[in-house]
Scaffold this active site. Structure first.
Site, PDB file in Angstrom:
ATOM      1  CG  ASP A 218      -6.913  26.067 -39.958  1.00 20.68           C
ATOM      2  OD1 ASP A 218      -6.870  25.438 -41.028  1.00 20.68           O
ATOM      3  OD2 ASP A 218      -6.095  26.942 -39.641  1.00 20.68           O
TER       4      ASP A 218
ATOM      5  N   GLY B 120      -7.621  15.935 -42.520  1.00 24.34           N
ATOM      6  CA  GLY B 120      -8.235  15.395 -43.730  1.00 24.34           C
ATOM      7  C   GLY B 120      -7.527  14.291 -44.472  1.00 24.34           C
ATOM      8  CG  MET B 121      -7.457  14.578 -48.251  1.00 27.93           C
ATOM      9  SD  MET B 121      -8.325  13.061 -48.685  1.00 27.93           S
ATOM     10  CE  MET B 121      -7.555  12.676 -50.239  1.00 27.93           C
TER      11      MET B 121
ATOM     12  CG  ASP C 174      -2.146  -0.848   1.061  1.00 25.75           C
ATOM     13  OD1 ASP C 174      -2.299  -1.408  -0.037  1.00 25.75           O
ATOM     14  OD2 ASP C 174      -2.934  -0.976   2.009  1.00 25.75           O
TER      15      ASP C 174
END
Length: 514
Positions: free
Chosen positions: A300, A435-436, A36
């Protein structure tokens, strides 16, 4: 008590030790068996501090079980009193040693007669509360002890400061970006002409707790720790408090307006004084200092509009983050959740209208299953959600404790105030896959050499892909490949197909109507 390899909020004694080790010159003694006593290692590893963790373990072993704990506990307290000369020694059992049902208060009373330090027993039910609740209770207990002590000695500083001042309550060790938030809050309050009276518990001295009533009001940046203390000070000393977390442009403005109302109420006896008005400051900061308001209107951020996200964390950060994403950035929150089950009602009220569903649980598997089911564009959660995101190939921004070493940064990264809005905007934008980018990497970076890996959370899958099936899957652009793979495997399981071929892929595609 339950066995788990991941817990969002630890056992109660961890919260007590976090508060004790945040104060200056306070020593904690943990009455516990071996196993503990991991707090020292955890704090030393994560916190960027040079001092030793002021916690000593009074180990419960077979000798203690045979003879009783009193002798050992009292001896440990008196020894540490002589060695460290602390202002306060705090004794806490753990959930394991609580099973012994010993009269630890009696041990404390006896040790107090032999010690120069104050000695108190942490008044926490280790079976009923978790780490955060125990931290809140322990902080209130320490403040109450010293306020009442100052009252009996007629040493309580009750005369308010001439100029507006504040106590910041709830900044403590191992908190999520707490040190950075504290710096940002100090800067914001200084801009408003408000001096800092005390910051507790982090870096605070218990000798100065008698000075808490000098402040005009208390500021509680996090609901999890400090709220009980603020309510006690309000009840006993009629001190108002602000508990709105200044996270995000809108809530920061609300918090400042609440402070303005308190200052004008406290100041109304001074007839010649002009009322406080912070509207110009809010306008200036929102338009020119915080980039978040501008960013939320940029192309953006508009690219993120309508994207699905999931938020999970402690109630303060999860609720604030849900509101920021929904109100300020137009992101759709498929699910908002918290592991603070004791604060479920408040959380539901805060996120109502900002998310599709609410999840209140401290079971990480339920959170993981929900993420796998929803397939969001991004996750905002704790270290555990980061792990889940990696397994499912979903980006994750960490917004709440519990966290690992990456979220104890050396640089300045607050989440509160106007600088915090900039950090959050960066975190949000960088968390979404642009995105890409994945697709462009495949087109211009040579042929894809990545092997398709399993994205399901269940590891007992007996599905196999044929070579032709994998080849077809590899032709699919990377940014949608994981989703198509999951849908195909789901279709195969539902139709008891063990081997996935090209035909299975097209059948799955028709089934989902893609």
């Amino acid at each position: 008590m339950k066995l788990a390899y991941w817990m969002y909020a630890g056992p109660a004694h961890i919260g007590t030790l976090r508060v004790a080790s945040s104060f200056k010159n306070v020593h904690a003694i943990m009455h516990a068996p071996l196993g503990d006593d991991y707090f020292n290692v955890m704090r030393s590893m994560l916190e960027r501090e040079r001092d030793f963790t002021p916690v000593t373990a009074s180990i419960v072993d077979r000798h203690v079980l045979a003879r009783g704990s009193q002798e050992k506990v009292v001896e440990t307290i008196t020894r540490k009193d002589k060695e460290e000369q602390p202002d306060l020694i705090l004794l806490t059992p753990t959930c394991t040693s609580s099973i012994l049902q010993e009269d630890l208060q009696n041990f404390v009373n006896r040790a107090a007669t032999e010690s120069k330090s104050d000695v108190i027993l942490a008044d926490v039910n280790h079976y009923r509360v978790n780490e955060l609740q125990a931290a809140d209770r322990t902080l209130e207990q320490i403040v109450r002890f010293y306020i009442e002590k100052a009252k009996t000695q007629n040493d309580l500083a009750t005369i308010k400061t001439e100029k507006p001042s504040v106590n910041i309550i709830g900044i403590f060790t191992l908190g999520f970006h707490n040190h950075h938030d504290c710096r940002e809050l100090k800067r914001l309050l200084t801009d408003l002409g408000i001096s800092i009276n005390e910051v507790i518990p982090e870096g605070g001295s218990i000798k100065n707790l008698k000075n808490l009533p000098k402040a005009w009001f208390n500021l509680i940046p996090y609901r999890e720790v400090g709220l009980m203390t603020a309510k006690y000070l309000e009840k006993e000393l009629n001190m108002p408090f602000v508990a709105t977390t200044p996270m995000g442009v809108i809530d920061t403005a609300i918090c400042i307006r609440e402070i303005e109302a308190i200052l004008n109420f406290t100041n109304q006896s001074k007839i010649d004084k002009e009322p406080y008005n912070f509207e110009d400051y809010i306008d200036q900061q929102t338009r020119f200092v915080s980039q978040a308001a501008w960013f939320s209107r940029s192309i953006d951020c508009q690219n993120l509009t309508g994207k699905k996200a999931i938020v999970f964390g402690d109630s303060t950060h999860a609720a604030s983050m849900t509101k920021i994403l929904a109100r300020e950035m137009g992101i759709r929150i498929s699910c908002a959740g918290t592991y603070c089950k004791h604060d479920a009602d408040w959380f539901r009220e805060q996120v109502s209208g900002f998310c599709d569903s609410v999840l209140i649980t401290d079971d990480h598997t339920k959170v993981g299953d929900m993420i796998a089911r929803v397939e969001p564009a991004a996750i905002f959660g704790t270290q555990m959600e980061r792990h889940v995101g990696k397994r499912l190939d979903i980006p994750c921004g960490v917004i709440s404790a519990p966290v690992h070493i990456q979220n104890f940064p050396l640089g300045y990264r607050p989440f509160l105030g106007y600088e915090g809005t900039n950090q959050i905007a960066d975190l949000v934008y960088n968390s979404f896959t642009l995105g890409m980018e994945d697709h462009l990497l495949e087109i211009f970076g040579g042929h894809d050499t990545k092997q398709v890996i399993t994205k399901s959370l269940s590891t007992d899958s007996n599905l196999t892909w044929t070579i032709e099936g994998l080849a077809e899957l590899n032709k699919i652009p990377g940014f949608v490949r994981a989703k198509i793979k999951r849908n195909t495997e789901k279709f195969a399981r539902e139709n008891n197909i063990s081997e996935i071929t090209i035909e299975t892929m097209y059948a799955a595609k028709e089934a989902v109507g893609a």
